[in-house]
Design a protein around this motif. Structure first.
Motif, PDB file in Angstrom:
ATOM      1  N   ASP A  96       0.853  -1.273  -0.106  1.00 36.10           N
ATOM      2  CA  ASP A  96      -0.015  -0.036   0.131  1.00 36.10           C
ATOM      3  C   ASP A  96       1.009   1.264  -0.001  1.00 36.10           C
ATOM      4  OD1 ASP A  96      -1.619   2.274   0.760  1.00 36.10           O
ATOM      5  OD2 ASP A  96      -3.070   0.917   1.769  1.00 36.10           O
ATOM      6  N   ALA A  97       1.070   1.808  -1.055  1.00 36.13           N
ATOM      7  CA  ALA A  97       2.129   2.919  -1.378  1.00 36.13           C
ATOM      8  C   ALA A  97       1.595   4.099  -0.372  1.00 36.13           C
ATOM      9  CB  ALA A  97       1.868   3.657  -2.528  1.00 36.13           C
ATOM     10  N   ASP A  98       0.384   4.381  -0.225  1.00 32.56           N
ATOM     11  CA  ASP A  98      -0.045   5.688   0.796  1.00 32.56           C
ATOM     12  C   ASP A  98       0.459   5.143   2.429  1.00 32.56           C
ATOM     13  OD1 ASP A  98      -1.385   7.942   1.379  1.00 32.56           O
ATOM     14  OD2 ASP A  98      -2.737   6.734   2.601  1.00 32.56           O
ATOM     15  N   GLU A  99       0.399   4.019   2.675  1.00 30.66           N
ATOM     16  CA  GLU A  99       0.456   3.639   3.992  1.00 30.66           C
ATOM     17  C   GLU A  99       1.977   3.407   4.266  1.00 30.66           C
ATOM     18  OE1 GLU A  99      -2.000   0.674   6.549  1.00 30.66           O
ATOM     19  OE2 GLU A  99      -0.415  -0.737   5.871  1.00 30.66           O
ATOM     20  N   ALA A 100       2.747   2.908   3.143  1.00 31.65           N
ATOM     21  CA  ALA A 100       4.191   2.986   3.406  1.00 31.65           C
ATOM     22  C   ALA A 100       4.920   4.367   3.434  1.00 31.65           C
ATOM     23  CB  ALA A 100       4.741   2.303   2.160  1.00 31.65           C
TER      24      ALA A 100
END
Length: 467
Positions: free
Chosen positions: A397-401
């Motif tokens: 999850d790019a946003d969570e990362a």
């Protein structure tokens, strides 16, 4: 990778392998890309790693010297490695480097009960040494959580700590002498075997925590202690992290010296319960574990029980015997794997603050978790202020990362604001090099770089780490 790393010529690899094999057994030089790729990194996330040109596994000091001389002649970077259990990227390969794995240099050369020392090679596993000296009624106190896998050389390189540091101190306090191969292949001896010694600059201490950037440790003389009695422990439940931290401060202010004083926040307690079915109360906001190993352990635990109650503990449960004590401490040792089970990946911070600011650190970390909408559990060596906020996230999850990385930086910034340091025991490596510059300041950074230049003028040893 970093632009300032030394880059070997494109055609150096065939010549490099031939030169390495002139002074090493054939099986000690690995060049199959599929094999060498497995040596490219340690356990840190968010850290770049390159592709090594070769991996070498020497067994003797002379073989290490040959590797360093070859590297200097061909201007090839060298990345020393141990068991690769580190959490900062300090053992990550750089493109075209020689990975110098020291795990086969694993002999315990001497244990002296009279001098209370052990002489070891860098590949000796911490737990192996601990058990060997225990058989002679002695103790090697530094006990990182990865002690069953991590090596003494790696412990020295990162100045590692452990659960019992509050009483017994960290690795640096047990390293008396080192044999170090310098970048040009010369062998340097530092320190002494004696109980006391102040001759010249303390080069031994300089190498501890240098992450292989100044030289390659090939032998160490370590101080030992008499084996302590088995410890007795208690667990105290608190309605808030602030109350638990107040108890920590009260214990230290009272002059008590626990062998262990550990804290787990609510997220960590629930994770441990889920993984190990430990029966810990899910309602607790913070769990404090205290242990003593001296002759007056029962009385000292009773004193801690009173201090915890006065600080607002909702329950205090002393262990009745060593078996119950070990069960309580097992819960703490499960903290990291338990948190790792919550999400696909974790990012482990390592911020140490003054004990008096511990509550602010935990409350601030909880606020950061809320602000970034993340699950962050905290376990801490509360007795010495060393906190391990563990950011749990999904790297897919790019946003969570991205939020995970931002929260990691926010936690380090909070630690510095509270008068702390960006790392108490994990080291700087790749992960925290930008933050090291902030902590040291321009003058401190200039002096650190001057030391590096003196020992490694070509910049070949573990390039791109620290700064």
């Amino acid at each position: 990778m970093d632009d300032d790393l030394p880059t070997p010529p494109r055609d150096v690899r065939p010549g490099l392998l031939a030169r390495l094999r002139e002074g090493l057994p054939a099986e000690a030089v690995l060049s199959d890309p599929q094999v060498t790729a497995s040596y490219s990194r340690d356990m840190a996330g968010f850290c770049a790693a390159g592709t090594p040109a070769a991996v070498v596994l020497p067994r003797t000091v002379e073989q290490v010297q040959h590797v360093l001389r070859t590297a200097t002649a061909l201007r090839v970077p060298v990345v020393p490695q141990g068991a690769r259990t580190g959490l900062s990227g300090a053992a990550n390969a750089s493109d075209g480097c020689i990975v110098l794995s020291l795990v086969r240099m694993d002999r315990i050369l001497e244990i002296s009960a009279v001098d209370r020392i052990a002489v070891v090679e860098p590949g000796v596993v911490n737990a192996v040494l601990s058990r060997a000296v225990a058989a002679q009624g002695l103790s090697y106190p530094p006990d990182p959580s990865s002690w069953e896998q991590c090596t003494i050389g790696g412990n020295i390189g990162t100045a590692s700590g452990g659960l019992c540091c509050v009483k017994y101190g960290v690795t640096a306090e047990y390293v008396l002498s080192l044999d170090v191969v310098l970048a040009d292949g010369r062998l340097l001896h530092t320190g002494r075997r004696t109980a006391k010694g102040v001759a010249g600059y303390d080069l031994t201490r300089l190498f501890v925590g240098s992450e292989g950037s100044l030289g390659v440790v090939v032998q160490a003389v370590l101080a030992l202690r008499p084996a302590p009695p088995r410890h007795l422990a208690l667990a105290a439940e608190f309605p808030s992290a602030a109350a638990a931290c107040a108890a920590v401060c009260a214990v230290m202010e009272a002059g008590l010296t626990p062998s262990l004083l550990e804290l787990m926040d609510r997220t960590t307690v629930r994770a441990v319960n889920a993984l190990g079915r430990m029966g810990l109360p899910d309602t607790t906001e913070a769990l404090l574990l205290a242990a003593f190993d001296g002759p007056h352990a029962p009385q000292e635990l009773a004193a801690v029980e009173k201090l915890c109650t006065a600080a607002g503990a909702t329950a205090v449960v002393p262990a009745e015997d060593e078996a119950e004590s070990e069960l309580l401490l097992t819960a703490r040792r499960m903290a990291l794997p338990a948190l790792e089970a919550l999400r696909p990946a974790t990012m482990i911070d390592d911020v140490c603050v003054p004990r008096s600011r511990l509550a602010e650190m935990l409350d601030g970390t909880a606020a950061i978790a809320r602000a970034h909408d993340l699950l962050i559990g905290v376990c801490a060596h509360a007795g010495d202020g060393n906190t391990h906020p563990v950011v749990c996230f999904d790297p897919a999850d790019a946003d969570e990362a991205e939020r995970a990385r931002a929260s990691f930086d926010a936690i380090m910034a909070l630690g510095l604001e509270l008068g702390g340091t960006i790392t108490g025991e994990h080291g700087v490596g790749v992960l925290k090099k930008e933050w090291l510059a902030r902590e040291l300041g321009p003058v401190g950074l200039e002096m650190q770089r001057a030391v590096k230049q003196a020992f490694d003028p070509l910049g070949l040893l573990n390039p791109g780490k620290l700064f």
